[in-house]
Design a protein around this motif. Sequence first.
Motif, mmCIF file in Angstrom:
data_model
loop_
_atom_site.group_PDB
_atom_site.id
_atom_site.type_symbol
_atom_site.label_atom_id
_atom_site.label_comp_id
_atom_site.label_asym_id
_atom_site.label_seq_id
_atom_site.Cartn_x
_atom_site.Cartn_y
_atom_site.Cartn_z
ATOM 1 N N SER A 192 21.803 -28.462 25.160
ATOM 2 C CA SER A 192 22.293 -27.294 24.446
ATOM 3 C C SER A 192 21.620 -27.205 23.097
ATOM 4 O O SER A 192 21.388 -28.208 22.432
ATOM 5 C CB SER A 192 23.817 -27.380 24.279
ATOM 6 N N ASN A 193 21.306 -25.979 22.691
ATOM 7 C CA ASN A 193 20.732 -25.728 21.379
ATOM 8 C C ASN A 193 21.723 -24.906 20.566
ATOM 9 O O ASN A 193 22.502 -24.121 21.116
ATOM 10 C CB ASN A 193 19.409 -24.966 21.499
ATOM 11 N N SER A 194 21.667 -25.092 19.258
ATOM 12 C CA SER A 194 22.522 -24.314 18.372
ATOM 13 C C SER A 194 21.701 -23.173 17.797
ATOM 14 O O SER A 194 20.633 -23.390 17.207
ATOM 15 C CB SER A 194 23.054 -25.217 17.254
ATOM 16 N N TRP A 195 22.172 -21.957 17.987
ATOM 17 C CA TRP A 195 21.495 -20.767 17.458
ATOM 18 C C TRP A 195 22.534 -19.998 16.656
ATOM 19 O O TRP A 195 23.478 -19.478 17.232
ATOM 20 C CB TRP A 195 20.943 -19.932 18.610
ATOM 21 N N TYR A 196 22.315 -19.977 15.307
ATOM 22 C CA TYR A 196 23.367 -19.566 14.372
ATOM 23 C C TYR A 196 24.600 -20.437 14.650
ATOM 24 O O TYR A 196 24.491 -21.643 14.702
ATOM 25 C CB TYR A 196 23.649 -18.065 14.486
ATOM 26 N N SER A 197 25.761 -19.858 14.916
ATOM 27 C CA SER A 197 26.940 -20.695 15.190
ATOM 28 C C SER A 197 27.237 -20.775 16.683
ATOM 29 O O SER A 197 28.283 -21.254 17.088
ATOM 30 C CB SER A 197 28.156 -20.128 14.452
ATOM 31 N N LEU A 198 26.280 -20.311 17.500
ATOM 32 C CA LEU A 198 26.487 -20.307 18.941
ATOM 33 C C LEU A 198 25.856 -21.544 19.572
ATOM 34 O O LEU A 198 24.799 -21.998 19.137
ATOM 35 C CB LEU A 198 25.862 -19.056 19.573
ATOM 36 N N THR A 199 26.512 -22.075 20.581
ATOM 37 C CA THR A 199 25.939 -23.152 21.372
ATOM 38 C C THR A 199 25.364 -22.544 22.646
ATOM 39 O O THR A 199 26.103 -22.000 23.474
ATOM 40 C CB THR A 199 26.995 -24.211 21.721
ATOM 41 N N VAL A 200 24.044 -22.605 22.778
ATOM 42 C CA VAL A 200 23.357 -21.919 23.874
ATOM 43 C C VAL A 200 22.712 -22.951 24.778
ATOM 44 O O VAL A 200 22.103 -23.922 24.300
ATOM 45 C CB VAL A 200 22.266 -20.962 23.322
ATOM 46 N N ASN A 201 22.858 -22.748 26.072
ATOM 47 C CA ASN A 201 22.176 -23.606 27.042
ATOM 48 C C ASN A 201 20.670 -23.527 26.825
ATOM 49 O O ASN A 201 20.103 -22.440 26.700
ATOM 50 C CB ASN A 201 22.540 -23.131 28.456
ATOM 51 N N ALA A 202 20.029 -24.691 26.748
ATOM 52 C CA ALA A 202 18.602 -24.721 26.428
ATOM 53 C C ALA A 202 17.779 -23.945 27.444
ATOM 54 O O ALA A 202 16.825 -23.241 27.093
ATOM 55 C CB ALA A 202 18.123 -26.166 26.354
ATOM 56 N N GLN A 203 18.150 -24.056 28.707
ATOM 57 C CA GLN A 203 17.383 -23.352 29.736
ATOM 58 C C GLN A 203 17.522 -21.843 29.590
ATOM 59 O O GLN A 203 16.533 -21.106 29.704
ATOM 60 C CB GLN A 203 17.883 -23.787 31.114
ATOM 61 N N GLY A 250 15.460 -17.427 12.358
ATOM 62 C CA GLY A 250 16.520 -17.758 11.410
ATOM 63 C C GLY A 250 17.713 -18.434 12.058
ATOM 64 O O GLY A 250 18.471 -19.141 11.396
ATOM 65 N N GLY A 251 17.866 -18.265 13.353
ATOM 66 C CA GLY A 251 18.988 -18.878 14.056
ATOM 67 C C GLY A 251 18.838 -20.368 14.287
ATOM 68 O O GLY A 251 19.812 -21.046 14.626
ATOM 69 N N PHE A 252 17.616 -20.899 14.111
ATOM 70 C CA PHE A 252 17.375 -22.324 14.384
ATOM 71 C C PHE A 252 17.436 -23.190 13.128
ATOM 72 O O PHE A 252 17.191 -24.384 13.204
ATOM 73 C CB PHE A 252 16.006 -22.504 15.053
ATOM 74 N N ILE A 253 17.696 -22.579 11.977
ATOM 75 C CA ILE A 253 17.732 -23.352 10.735
ATOM 76 C C ILE A 253 19.157 -23.409 10.235
ATOM 77 O O ILE A 253 20.018 -22.644 10.694
ATOM 78 C CB ILE A 253 16.808 -22.714 9.681
ATOM 79 N N PRO A 254 19.472 -24.328 9.309
ATOM 80 C CA PRO A 254 20.851 -24.421 8.801
ATOM 81 C C PRO A 254 21.341 -23.082 8.284
ATOM 82 O O PRO A 254 20.610 -22.341 7.624
ATOM 83 C CB PRO A 254 20.724 -25.451 7.674
ATOM 84 N N SER A 255 22.581 -22.798 8.596
ATOM 85 C CA SER A 255 23.134 -21.491 8.282
ATOM 86 C C SER A 255 23.463 -21.378 6.795
ATOM 87 O O SER A 255 24.494 -21.869 6.337
ATOM 88 C CB SER A 255 24.392 -21.248 9.128
ATOM 89 N N SER A 256 22.588 -20.763 6.047
ATOM 90 C CA SER A 256 22.849 -20.467 4.627
ATOM 91 C C SER A 256 21.929 -19.332 4.223
ATOM 92 O O SER A 256 20.892 -19.096 4.853
ATOM 93 C CB SER A 256 22.602 -21.698 3.755
ATOM 94 N N SER A 257 22.317 -18.623 3.185
ATOM 95 C CA SER A 257 21.494 -17.487 2.747
ATOM 96 C C SER A 257 20.137 -17.965 2.241
ATOM 97 O O SER A 257 19.126 -17.288 2.431
ATOM 98 C CB SER A 257 22.232 -16.707 1.660
ATOM 99 N N TYR A 258 20.099 -19.147 1.625
ATOM 100 C CA TYR A 258 18.824 -19.656 1.105
ATOM 101 C C TYR A 258 17.851 -19.980 2.245
ATOM 102 O O TYR A 258 16.694 -19.557 2.226
ATOM 103 C CB TYR A 258 19.065 -20.912 0.264
ATOM 104 N N SER A 259 18.332 -20.735 3.244
ATOM 105 C CA SER A 259 17.443 -21.119 4.341
ATOM 106 C C SER A 259 17.020 -19.900 5.159
ATOM 107 O O SER A 259 15.873 -19.809 5.605
ATOM 108 C CB SER A 259 18.129 -22.152 5.235
ATOM 109 N N PHE A 260 17.937 -18.947 5.353
ATOM 110 C CA PHE A 260 17.572 -17.736 6.096
ATOM 111 C C PHE A 260 16.519 -16.939 5.317
ATOM 112 O O PHE A 260 15.542 -16.457 5.901
ATOM 113 C CB PHE A 260 18.810 -16.868 6.328
#
Length: 431
Positions: A192-203, A250-260
């Motif tokens: 599973s990968n995290s994209w924003y606050s969602l947990t998404v199946n890698a496949q 932007g969904g693959f980086i830590p969720s913050s306004s700076y990192s986005f």
Amino acid sequence: MNLNPEFERQLILECSQARLVGAPVVLGAVFTLTYFLDDYRLGNITAQAALTLFMLITLLWGTRQSLDSIVEEYRDRTWDTQRLSALGPWQMTWGKLLGSTSMAWYCAGICLLVHALATDNPAALPLLFFYTIGTALLVQSTGLLLGLLAVQRGQLKTGSILILVLVGFIVFMPSLTDLTDTANYLPGNFQSNSWYSLTVNAQTLHQISLFFALFWCMMGSYRLLAQDLGLRNLPWAWLGFTLFLIVYLGGFIPSSSYSFSLAAFAVCSVLTYVGVIVERHEPMRIKRLLDYYRQANWRRVGEELPMSALSFALSLPFAIFLSFQEQRFAWLDISLHAYPLAIALLVLRDCTIYLFFCYGKNPQRAFSLSLLSAALLYGILPGLFAAIGMTGVSALFFPLWAESAFSALACAALQCALILRLLYQRWRKSV
């Protein structure tokens, strides 16, 4: 049923009777050999051979065909005749992509059929077909896109582009080979990968990413063909592609306004470089743009606006936002700082240098001369002055050496003003 004329023309050119008969005979000889090696049955050796042949045929031969479908027409001087036809850019795009590769897909289909008969894991076939066919279409559409970019730059020799195709083949082949591993299809191995606050199946994420990559490749070819056919369009596709990359990455980086904002600034800066390299740079285009601006004809201004200018304009709000944050840092303990606005001005400086050479007597050498300039400005000159202890002078050439954001901004602005002045003078002589 009325076929797309471009697709039909490519079919006639590619699928001769001799080829349609000869290809199955050659493939049949290969699979007969693997049948003997598998102890007179369709086993693992045959399945692996069929999949390997599929990859070789679609990724090498198919990509070469899609690339040559446009380059050969320029080389044989038949493209101007095609431009007079009533075909639209979308018909041209899919007609050339699928028509020029029709013979490759004919052979690849035989390979997939043999693999389906020989594999010991038939339950995994739908997933395998999705990845192999999707990846092959992506690489082939990338070949068509590279061919269109090459002819726009007047490059009719495909040797260097084929090197890119080979690199793509080397990149994609290991992942396709992994698909033959039965363990990859077991649900327990799905990550599973995290994209924003969602947990998404890698496949699922890989499949969606593959679909979007194919979509944007086709969109790029469509817009380039529309440009070649003389159709005027607003840069909605480039704007949409930029926003898509910002949101997607932007969904693959830590969720913050700076990192986005940091990811968005990086995406816009990279696309500014990409835009200035792939676009045609005609001095009259800038003259038309300025004339439309004076006439307040905003639609025409949008149609003439370079893609690189749009990406650069999008990067500025993020650069300003990042400049007021407190996360400034130095890299590698060598006083190399990250000043967003100074970096944005360096991007502008680099693009201006490239345009300066494009408007010169040898525009075909603009890229190599720009690389030489970058080596001098980013490495040789600042390194030389830093080595003899003149750090302040080195910051003048490479502002990220400066100890304060204001000094870096002033040095970068000074360079930009100087290069823009030179560019303006050269442009005035060109129009």
